[in-house]
Design a protein around this motif. Structure first.
Motif, short mmCIF file in Angstrom:
data_model
loop_
_atom_site.label_atom_id
_atom_site.label_comp_id
_atom_site.label_asym_id
_atom_site.label_seq_id
_atom_site.Cartn_x
_atom_site.Cartn_y
_atom_site.Cartn_z
N ARG A 244 -14.53 11.34 -6.21
CA ARG A 244 -14.74 12.43 -5.27
C ARG A 244 -14.10 13.72 -5.77
N GLN A 245 -12.82 13.65 -6.16
CA GLN A 245 -12.07 14.86 -6.45
C GLN A 245 -12.36 15.44 -7.83
N ILE A 246 -12.61 14.59 -8.80
CA ILE A 246 -12.84 15.07 -10.16
C ILE A 246 -14.33 15.25 -10.45
N TYR A 247 -15.15 14.34 -9.95
CA TYR A 247 -16.58 14.37 -10.26
C TYR A 247 -17.44 14.92 -9.13
N GLY A 248 -16.81 15.22 -7.99
CA GLY A 248 -17.55 15.83 -6.89
C GLY A 248 -18.57 14.93 -6.24
N MET A 249 -18.37 13.62 -6.33
CA MET A 249 -19.33 12.69 -5.77
C MET A 249 -19.04 12.42 -4.29
N ASP A 250 -20.10 12.23 -3.53
CA ASP A 250 -19.98 11.88 -2.13
C ASP A 250 -19.87 10.37 -2.03
N VAL A 251 -18.66 9.86 -2.07
CA VAL A 251 -18.44 8.41 -2.08
C VAL A 251 -17.55 8.01 -0.92
N ALA A 252 -17.70 6.79 -0.50
CA ALA A 252 -16.88 6.26 0.59
C ALA A 252 -15.46 6.01 0.10
N ASP A 253 -14.54 5.89 1.06
CA ASP A 253 -13.17 5.53 0.71
C ASP A 253 -13.16 4.14 0.07
N THR A 254 -12.12 3.86 -0.68
CA THR A 254 -12.01 2.57 -1.36
C THR A 254 -12.12 1.42 -0.36
N ASP A 255 -12.99 0.48 -0.67
CA ASP A 255 -13.15 -0.72 0.15
C ASP A 255 -12.16 -1.76 -0.37
N TRP A 256 -10.98 -1.80 0.26
CA TRP A 256 -9.92 -2.65 -0.27
C TRP A 256 -10.23 -4.13 -0.13
N ALA A 257 -11.02 -4.50 0.87
CA ALA A 257 -11.43 -5.90 0.99
C ALA A 257 -12.29 -6.29 -0.20
N ALA A 258 -13.17 -5.38 -0.63
CA ALA A 258 -14.01 -5.65 -1.78
C ALA A 258 -13.19 -5.71 -3.06
N VAL A 259 -12.18 -4.85 -3.16
CA VAL A 259 -11.29 -4.88 -4.33
C VAL A 259 -10.57 -6.21 -4.39
N CYS A 260 -10.05 -6.65 -3.26
CA CYS A 260 -9.34 -7.94 -3.21
C CYS A 260 -10.27 -9.07 -3.64
N ALA A 261 -11.48 -9.09 -3.10
CA ALA A 261 -12.43 -10.15 -3.44
C ALA A 261 -12.78 -10.13 -4.92
N ALA A 262 -12.98 -8.93 -5.48
CA ALA A 262 -13.33 -8.81 -6.90
C ALA A 262 -12.20 -9.30 -7.78
N MET A 263 -10.96 -8.96 -7.42
CA MET A 263 -9.82 -9.37 -8.24
C MET A 263 -9.59 -10.88 -8.13
N MET A 264 -9.84 -11.45 -6.96
CA MET A 264 -9.72 -12.90 -6.82
C MET A 264 -10.76 -13.62 -7.68
N ALA A 265 -11.99 -13.12 -7.66
CA ALA A 265 -13.04 -13.73 -8.47
C ALA A 265 -12.74 -13.59 -9.96
N HIS A 266 -12.20 -12.43 -10.34
CA HIS A 266 -11.84 -12.20 -11.74
C HIS A 266 -10.71 -13.14 -12.16
#
Length: 331
Positions: A244-266
């Motif tokens: 958002r701040q560097i690239y000016g993209m309209d993106v949602a806030d970090t989905d921490w539940a998705a981050v947790c799930a991704a790191m668990m799978a990894h």
């Protein structure tokens, strides 16, 4: 005009830190930032376990391989090998001040040999299908940064380098440890700004001492890209604001539940391959600085992840300790 992609923000290559597990985490937080591997010596790529040394997850793109070496033929061979792995950029280390690098006659000591660096870049460019870049210091030891950085930039520009990332400090190879070299030599951002003025058509990125995204935005008024190292590692949550701040993209806030799930799978995938969950979780300790529950989060990752038989559930338990309303309020 440079054809180098618009990598306005990058996470610096950091020995023992920016391994594949670190990069996987960082990619969950930003889609756009350029991620760098740790430095891998050319001899290691040629003779070592290539999958272990330079393998990575496809989700890490855009990802750059940083190579260490000072022999053009070996660097060219390393680039040929790395080409099969599909990196988005190959970067030559001309800035690391460690004893190991000095004994191998590469890294920051190459600042004294701009013609050799140019030959290395030319050899790499001759076999590369992706941009070849250099990461350097503004000088070493008693060198005058005005002369040293200009000499290096001129040599590699003539060799066809696609971008120069500059750590805006000298490296003192005599008298300072590698750790001290990251803090004690004074920063000289203006020297890097002047380099950009001298090379308006060449991508010039800046590195060194940048602690937050507001500072990064200010640097982008003067140079083409900003690279964060320790700040991005020790406070990785800030990467959630990059798109958002560097690239000016309209993106949602970090989905921490998705981050947790991704790191668990990894972590599960790494365990199946014979690894340990701590190899993954050690890079996550710096998340959530200043957030309620962060201390408990760190305790769980630091203590429980090292226990025999620890699995991905450690990551879930750590995330359960965080009060995410703090993050929502901050956003």
């Amino acid at each position: 005009m440079s054809t180098y992609p618009s990598h306005r923000f990058a996470v610096a290559p950091m020995m023992d830190w920016t391994d594949r597990h670190c990069r996987f985490l960082h990619r969950q937080l930003t889609r756009e930032a350029l991620l760098y591997t740790e430095m891998v010596v050319a001899d290691g790529i040629i003779h070592g376990d290539r999958e272990r040394l330079i393998g990575y997850d496809a989700c890490e793109h855009p990802v750059a391989l940083q190579v260490g070496g000072s022999e053009p033929d070996k660097l060219a061979e390393a680039v040929r090998i790395a080409s099969d792995f599909g990196y988005d950029e190959i970067n030559l280390n001309v800035g690391c001040p460690s004893d190991r690098v000095q004994s191998g006659a590469f890294g920051a000591c190459l600042m004294r040999e701009p013609d050799l660096v140019a030959r290395c870049v030319a050899a790499m460019k001759a076999v590369a299908s992706v941009p070849v870049t250099v990461k350097c210091r503004i000088g070493v030891d008693e060198q005058d940064p005005e002369v040293a950085l200009s000499d290096l930039a001129g040599a590699v520009a003539n060799a066809g380098v696609d971008a120069i990332w500059v750590h805006a400090r000298k490296a003192w190879l005599e008298g300072l440890s590698p750790k001290e070299n990251r803090d004690i030599p004074p920063l000289d951002y203006d020297r890097v700004y002047r380099l950009k003025q001298d090379y308006p058509n060449l991508f010039i990125g800046i590195n060194g001492g940048v602690t937050d995204l507001n500072q990064a935005v200010e640097h982008l008024n003067h140079v083409d890209g900003v690279m964060l190292g320790r700040a991005a590692y020790h406070n990785a949550s800030l990467l959630g604001g990059v798109d958002r701040q560097i690239y000016g993209m309209d993106v949602a806030d970090t989905d921490w539940a998705a981050v947790c799930a991704a790191m668990m799978a990894h972590a599960e995938k790494h365990l199946v391959a014979g690894g340990r969950v701590v190899h993954v979780t050690r890079h996550m300790v710096g998340l959530f600085q200043g957030v309620r529950g962060a201390r408990r989060f760190r305790q769980i990752l630091s203590a429980d992840a090292v226990r025999p038989g620890a699995g991905p559930e450690v990551i879930a338990a750590a995330f359960d300790a965080i009060d995410f309303s703090d993050l929502t309020a901050a956003a």
